[in-house]
Design a protein around this motif. Structure first.
Motif, PDB file in Angstrom:
ATOM      1  N   VAL A 116      33.887  93.148  10.443  1.00  0.00           N
ATOM      2  CA  VAL A 116      34.737  93.586   9.339  1.00  0.00           C
ATOM      3  C   VAL A 116      34.257  92.962   8.035  1.00  0.00           C
ATOM      4  CG1 VAL A 116      37.105  93.648   8.450  1.00  0.00           C
ATOM      5  CG2 VAL A 116      36.697  93.811  10.915  1.00  0.00           C
ATOM      6  N   ALA A 117      34.176  93.789   6.984  1.00  0.00           N
ATOM      7  CA  ALA A 117      33.875  93.306   5.630  1.00  0.00           C
ATOM      8  C   ALA A 117      35.187  93.064   4.906  1.00  0.00           C
ATOM      9  CB  ALA A 117      33.033  94.326   4.880  1.00  0.00           C
ATOM     10  N   LEU A 118      35.324  91.872   4.317  1.00  0.00           N
ATOM     11  CA  LEU A 118      36.553  91.499   3.627  1.00  0.00           C
ATOM     12  C   LEU A 118      36.269  91.180   2.157  1.00  0.00           C
ATOM     13  CD1 LEU A 118      38.155  89.152   6.318  1.00  0.00           C
ATOM     14  CD2 LEU A 118      38.798  91.512   5.795  1.00  0.00           C
ATOM     15  N   ASP A 119      37.310  91.268   1.347  1.00  0.00           N
ATOM     16  CA  ASP A 119      37.184  90.985  -0.085  1.00  0.00           C
ATOM     17  C   ASP A 119      37.224  89.474  -0.293  1.00  0.00           C
ATOM     18  OD1 ASP A 119      37.126  90.996  -2.789  1.00  0.00           O
ATOM     19  OD2 ASP A 119      39.026  92.030  -3.091  1.00  0.00           O
ATOM     20  N   ALA A 172      27.505 101.281  -1.477  1.00  0.00           N
ATOM     21  CA  ALA A 172      27.990  99.899  -1.582  1.00  0.00           C
ATOM     22  C   ALA A 172      26.926  98.911  -1.119  1.00  0.00           C
ATOM     23  CB  ALA A 172      29.266  99.729  -0.768  1.00  0.00           C
ATOM     24  N   GLN A 173      26.190  99.271  -0.075  1.00  0.00           N
ATOM     25  CA  GLN A 173      25.117  98.391   0.396  1.00  0.00           C
ATOM     26  C   GLN A 173      24.023  98.257  -0.658  1.00  0.00           C
ATOM     27  OE1 GLN A 173      24.982  96.603   3.581  1.00  0.00           O
ATOM     28  NE2 GLN A 173      23.592  95.587   2.141  1.00  0.00           N
ATOM     29  N   PHE A 174      23.703  99.371  -1.336  1.00  0.00           N
ATOM     30  CA  PHE A 174      22.730  99.298  -2.429  1.00  0.00           C
ATOM     31  C   PHE A 174      23.212  98.333  -3.513  1.00  0.00           C
ATOM     32  CE2 PHE A 174      22.030 100.644  -6.810  1.00  0.00           C
ATOM     33  CZ  PHE A 174      20.643 100.480  -6.909  1.00  0.00           C
ATOM     34  N   CYS A 175      24.490  98.456  -3.906  1.00  0.00           N
ATOM     35  CA  CYS A 175      25.029  97.579  -4.950  1.00  0.00           C
ATOM     36  C   CYS A 175      25.008  96.115  -4.506  1.00  0.00           C
ATOM     37  CB  CYS A 175      26.450  98.008  -5.315  1.00  0.00           C
ATOM     38  SG  CYS A 175      26.548  99.590  -6.182  1.00  0.00           S
ATOM     39  N   ALA A 176      25.312  95.880  -3.235  1.00  0.00           N
ATOM     40  CA  ALA A 176      25.308  94.503  -2.733  1.00  0.00           C
ATOM     41  C   ALA A 176      23.905  93.895  -2.821  1.00  0.00           C
ATOM     42  CB  ALA A 176      25.816  94.473  -1.292  1.00  0.00           C
ATOM     43  N   ASP A 177      22.903  94.703  -2.484  1.00  0.00           N
ATOM     44  CA  ASP A 177      21.524  94.208  -2.530  1.00  0.00           C
ATOM     45  C   ASP A 177      21.039  94.064  -3.968  1.00  0.00           C
ATOM     46  OD1 ASP A 177      21.551  94.272   0.222  1.00  0.00           O
ATOM     47  OD2 ASP A 177      20.596  96.247   0.354  1.00  0.00           O
ATOM     48  N   TYR A 178      21.368  95.043  -4.808  1.00  0.00           N
ATOM     49  CA  TYR A 178      20.836  95.084  -6.169  1.00  0.00           C
ATOM     50  C   TYR A 178      21.504  94.053  -7.076  1.00  0.00           C
ATOM     51  CZ  TYR A 178      19.070  97.206 -10.501  1.00  0.00           C
ATOM     52  OH  TYR A 178      18.455  97.426 -11.707  1.00  0.00           O
ATOM     53  N   PRO A 195      28.875  90.187  -2.727  1.00  0.00           N
ATOM     54  CA  PRO A 195      29.326  90.396  -1.345  1.00  0.00           C
ATOM     55  C   PRO A 195      29.705  91.850  -1.064  1.00  0.00           C
ATOM     56  CG  PRO A 195      30.309  88.412  -2.264  1.00  0.00           C
ATOM     57  CD  PRO A 195      29.613  89.097  -3.389  1.00  0.00           C
ATOM     58  N   LEU A 196      29.236  92.360   0.051  1.00  0.00           N
ATOM     59  CA  LEU A 196      29.475  93.750   0.418  1.00  0.00           C
ATOM     60  C   LEU A 196      30.966  94.041   0.551  1.00  0.00           C
ATOM     61  CD1 LEU A 196      28.486  96.538   1.323  1.00  0.00           C
ATOM     62  CD2 LEU A 196      28.244  95.601   3.649  1.00  0.00           C
ATOM     63  N   GLY A 197      31.715  93.132   1.154  1.00  0.00           N
ATOM     64  CA  GLY A 197      33.148  93.378   1.339  1.00  0.00           C
ATOM     65  C   GLY A 197      33.885  93.532   0.032  1.00  0.00           C
ATOM     66  N   ALA A 198      33.543  92.685  -0.951  1.00  0.00           N
ATOM     67  CA  ALA A 198      34.194  92.772  -2.251  1.00  0.00           C
ATOM     68  C   ALA A 198      33.883  94.103  -2.928  1.00  0.00           C
ATOM     69  CB  ALA A 198      33.749  91.607  -3.131  1.00  0.00           C
ATOM     70  N   ILE A 199      32.674  94.612  -2.748  1.00  0.00           N
ATOM     71  CA  ILE A 199      32.305  95.907  -3.336  1.00  0.00           C
ATOM     72  C   ILE A 199      33.072  97.034  -2.657  1.00  0.00           C
ATOM     73  CG2 ILE A 199      30.418  97.534  -3.688  1.00  0.00           C
ATOM     74  CD1 ILE A 199      28.539  95.125  -3.841  1.00  0.00           C
ATOM     75  N   LEU A 200      33.113  97.032  -1.347  1.00  0.00           N
ATOM     76  CA  LEU A 200      33.788  98.109  -0.610  1.00  0.00           C
ATOM     77  C   LEU A 200      35.266  98.188  -0.974  1.00  0.00           C
ATOM     78  CD1 LEU A 200      32.142  97.670   2.900  1.00  0.00           C
ATOM     79  CD2 LEU A 200      31.895  99.648   1.384  1.00  0.00           C
ATOM     80  N   LEU A 201      35.927  97.043  -1.055  1.00  0.00           N
ATOM     81  CA  LEU A 201      37.350  97.062  -1.393  1.00  0.00           C
ATOM     82  C   LEU A 201      37.565  97.442  -2.850  1.00  0.00           C
ATOM     83  CD1 LEU A 201      39.644  96.458   0.653  1.00  0.00           C
ATOM     84  CD2 LEU A 201      37.421  95.625   1.406  1.00  0.00           C
ATOM     85  N   ALA A 202      36.591  97.140  -3.717  1.00  0.00           N
ATOM     86  CA  ALA A 202      36.716  97.509  -5.127  1.00  0.00           C
ATOM     87  C   ALA A 202      36.622  99.017  -5.334  1.00  0.00           C
ATOM     88  CB  ALA A 202      35.642  96.802  -5.950  1.00  0.00           C
ATOM     89  N   THR A 203      36.039  99.745  -4.390  1.00  0.00           N
ATOM     90  CA  THR A 203      35.937 101.199  -4.535  1.00  0.00           C
ATOM     91  C   THR A 203      37.264 101.904  -4.282  1.00  0.00           C
ATOM     92  OG1 THR A 203      35.350 101.627  -2.218  1.00  0.00           O
ATOM     93  CG2 THR A 203      33.555 101.070  -3.726  1.00  0.00           C
ATOM     94  N   LEU A 204      38.229 101.188  -3.707  1.00  0.00           N
ATOM     95  CA  LEU A 204      39.507 101.807  -3.319  1.00  0.00           C
ATOM     96  C   LEU A 204      40.560 101.659  -4.403  1.00  0.00           C
ATOM     97  CD1 LEU A 204      39.755 100.453   0.331  1.00  0.00           C
ATOM     98  CD2 LEU A 204      39.263 102.810  -0.332  1.00  0.00           C
ATOM     99  N   PRO A 205      41.477 102.628  -4.521  1.00  0.00           N
ATOM    100  CA  PRO A 205      42.640 102.434  -5.398  1.00  0.00           C
ATOM    101  C   PRO A 205      43.483 101.275  -4.881  1.00  0.00           C
ATOM    102  CG  PRO A 205      42.440 104.739  -4.714  1.00  0.00           C
ATOM    103  CD  PRO A 205      41.483 103.951  -3.876  1.00  0.00           C
TER     104      PRO A 205
END
Length: 554
Positions: free
Chosen positions: A7-10, A82-88, A92-102
């Motif tokens: 699980v990826a978390l913020d 999101a994985q691209f943004c995490a690498d670039y 943290p991947l989890g923080a990016i994924l949760l940021a995409t959500l309302p």
């Protein structure tokens, strides 16, 4: 059977967290939202994979609480972006994924999506209610012609009958209206100019593949018309378009323009100024829309049929997120276009240096529009006023007042631009030269007269106005310089007959922009006073004068 869920978390930790998956939950698809314990709290996370074992001891693993199947999973496209943004961006991947959500979807509280449309099901197309159910029969006939909104059902006092149709399986409430049986017609457009046609001849054949195209066009050259024609071609092929704009303020104007051009199409907006419920509803409706119009956060919206990305005013600094994940929506849009094999169109009258350099070295295709689309239109006359030899009254000179008076007499509108909100940039002590500093950062505290506060526009600190100089005790403190509040006050005193409206972050809220546009177009405002909010591509046809004060500091 795999029993460990990753699980990826913020959190600020750049890693995934292992949780034990209870047997009753079965297989969890990547991208699914789950509720898990984390420390002494519960968090919503994104499931990214399952495995049979974990490096964490079995006695330390904790169970997944539940899978949040009341909301859609993140798509594979979103996970890859999101994985691209995490690498670039090394975030943290989890923080990016949760940021995409309302925000509402990041709350584990059970969620029920708004379903404002009542439409027939397949069974309802041929259903025949009993002869005595005349109202239900009439409602079915209405639904066969067009879906109904919940508001219209309520107004017609047919809620009970609608519930009966839903219970019978003849109708259903949905988030979005069904797509029209036939393709909606695009409204007629103005003929293209030779430059626009040359640009279209280069752009239209490129819509089937990824590529970045920079449209460098002077103001009024018809860049928006190019966008509309490209969007029309994409929609004809059943694909979706993402249009990114730099400011919430531009949303009402462009949305109206798009709706007039594409009547019957599903056009939705997405930005932080929407109410929480509306933002969530629009995010959920994005997969079924035709055109998504929004600010930088829209670059992560779920669009499974993405066929074109347009970034208007691509040079604007508002596309850069300044806290948390510090990303450039323009650059992420280019990456998303590459992942989706969709073309990306960047437009600007003043392209950013990096985009222009990419166009010159051949990585982007450069398209130039050097003339205005309307033959009678011409570039403005520019007069530079040297303040060294002219008296100044709170930032205004005699030539500027004369220009404002003449414009007002002709019944035309003026814009006065000062990129400094508040009443004055600082408080000043004439005795010891003390200037109100911010105790939390290196900026100065700005004097806001109406709020009777000193505010730091850099770090957000606020404090009361001191009754005397903190340095020498002098009670005669002066307002140093001009802000938009002081400029508005000065103009009202010098031009009492003028209808003046101040536009800055202190006066405007996202929902007020549509009303402002109507007021300007309706001739209810003579002079607009504002900050950089007014320099973002607004279309005010009767505005014939622009005054830029303190250009050295703008």
């Amino acid at each position: 059977m795999p029993s460990i869920l990753q699980v990826a978390l913020d959190t600020p930790l750049d890693r995934l967290f292992d949780y034990r998956l209870p047997e009753g939950l079965g297989t969890v698809l990547p991208g699914s939202l789950v509720e898990v314990p984390f420390g002494r709290t519960h968090q919503v996370g994104v499931a990214l994979g399952q495995s049979a074992d974990s490096a964490i001891g079995a006695d330390k693993l904790r169970d997944v609480i539940r899978v949040l199947d009341d909301r859609p999973a993140l798509s594979p496209d979103t996970l890859r972006l999101a994985q691209f943004c995490a690498d670039y961006y090394h975030y943290p991947l989890g923080a990016i994924l949760l940021a995409t959500l309302p925000p509402r979807l990041k709350n584990a509280t059970p969620f029920v999506a708004d379903t404002p449309w009542l439409m027939l099901t397949e069974a309802g197309q041929t259903a025949a209610p009993p002869g005595r159910a005349k109202t239900q029969r009439a409602l079915l006939d209405s639904l066969r012609a067009t879906p109904l909104t919940r508001a219209s059902v309520r107004e017609q006092k047919q809620g009970r009958h609608a519930a009966a149709l839903v219970a019978a399986g003849w109708a259903a409430w949905t988030r979005t209206p069904p797509q029209a049986a036939r393709t909606p017609q695009t409204a007629a457009a103005h003929p293209t100019t030779p430059e626009q046609q040359t640009a279209l001849d280069r752009l239209l054949p490129a819509l089937s593949r990824f590529g970045v195209h920079l449209i460098h066009g002077v103001t009024g050259s018809g860049k928006t018309e190019l966008y509309l024609r490209l969007i029309d071609a994409v929609l004809e092929n059943g694909r979706q378009t993402l249009v990114l704009i730099p400011e919430i303020a531009l949303t009402p104007q462009l949305e109206q323009h798009f709706r007039r051009r594409f009547p019957g199409r599903r056009i939705i907006t997405l930005h932080s100024g929407l109410a929480e419920g509306a933002r969530t509803a629009n995010w959920l409706a994005a997969p079924d829309c035709d055109v998504l119009l929004g600010t930088r956060l829209s670059v992560f919206a779920p669009l499974p049929r993405l066929g074109l990305i347009v970034v208007d005013e691509e040079h604007d600094a508002s596309f850069k997120q300044q806290d948390g994940l510090r990303y450039s929506a323009r650059d992420v849009a280019v990456a998303r276009g590459k992942l989706a094999k969709a073309p990306v169109v960047l437009g600007s009258a003043t392209p950013s240096l990096e985009s222009y350099a990419q166009a010159l070295n051949g990585r982007y295709q450069l398209i130039e529009l050097k003339t205005r689309a309307i033959t009678a239109a011409r570039l403005p006359d520019i007069e530079l006023v040297d303040l060294k030899h002219i008296p100044v009254d709170n930032g205004l000179t005699r030539p500027t007042l004369t220009a404002l008076t003449d414009t007002l007499a002709r019944g035309e509108q003026s814009l006065v631009f000062l990129n400094r909100r508040g009443y004055a940039p600082a408080l000043y002590c004439p005795s010891c030269a003390w200037v109100s500093p911010c105790p939390s950062c290196s900026a100065r505290l700005v004097f806001h007269r109406h709020a009777r506060r000193l505010k730091c526009h850099h770090c957000g600190l606020e404090t009361r106005i001191p009754i005397e100089c903190p340095s020498c005790g002098n009670p005669d403190l002066k307002a140093l310089g001009q802000g938009t509040q002081r400029l508005e006050e000065t103009l009202a005193a010098l031009l009492p007959a003028a209808r003046i409206r101040r536009i800055d972050r202190d006066t405007m809220r996202p929902r007020a922009w549509a009303a402002l546009g109507e007021a300007v177009h309706g001739g209810e405002i003579d002079i607009l006073v504002g900050t950089q909010m007014l320099a973002k591509g607004h279309d005010f046809p009767n505005m014939t004068l622009a005054l830029i004060l303190d250009t050295d500091g703008a």
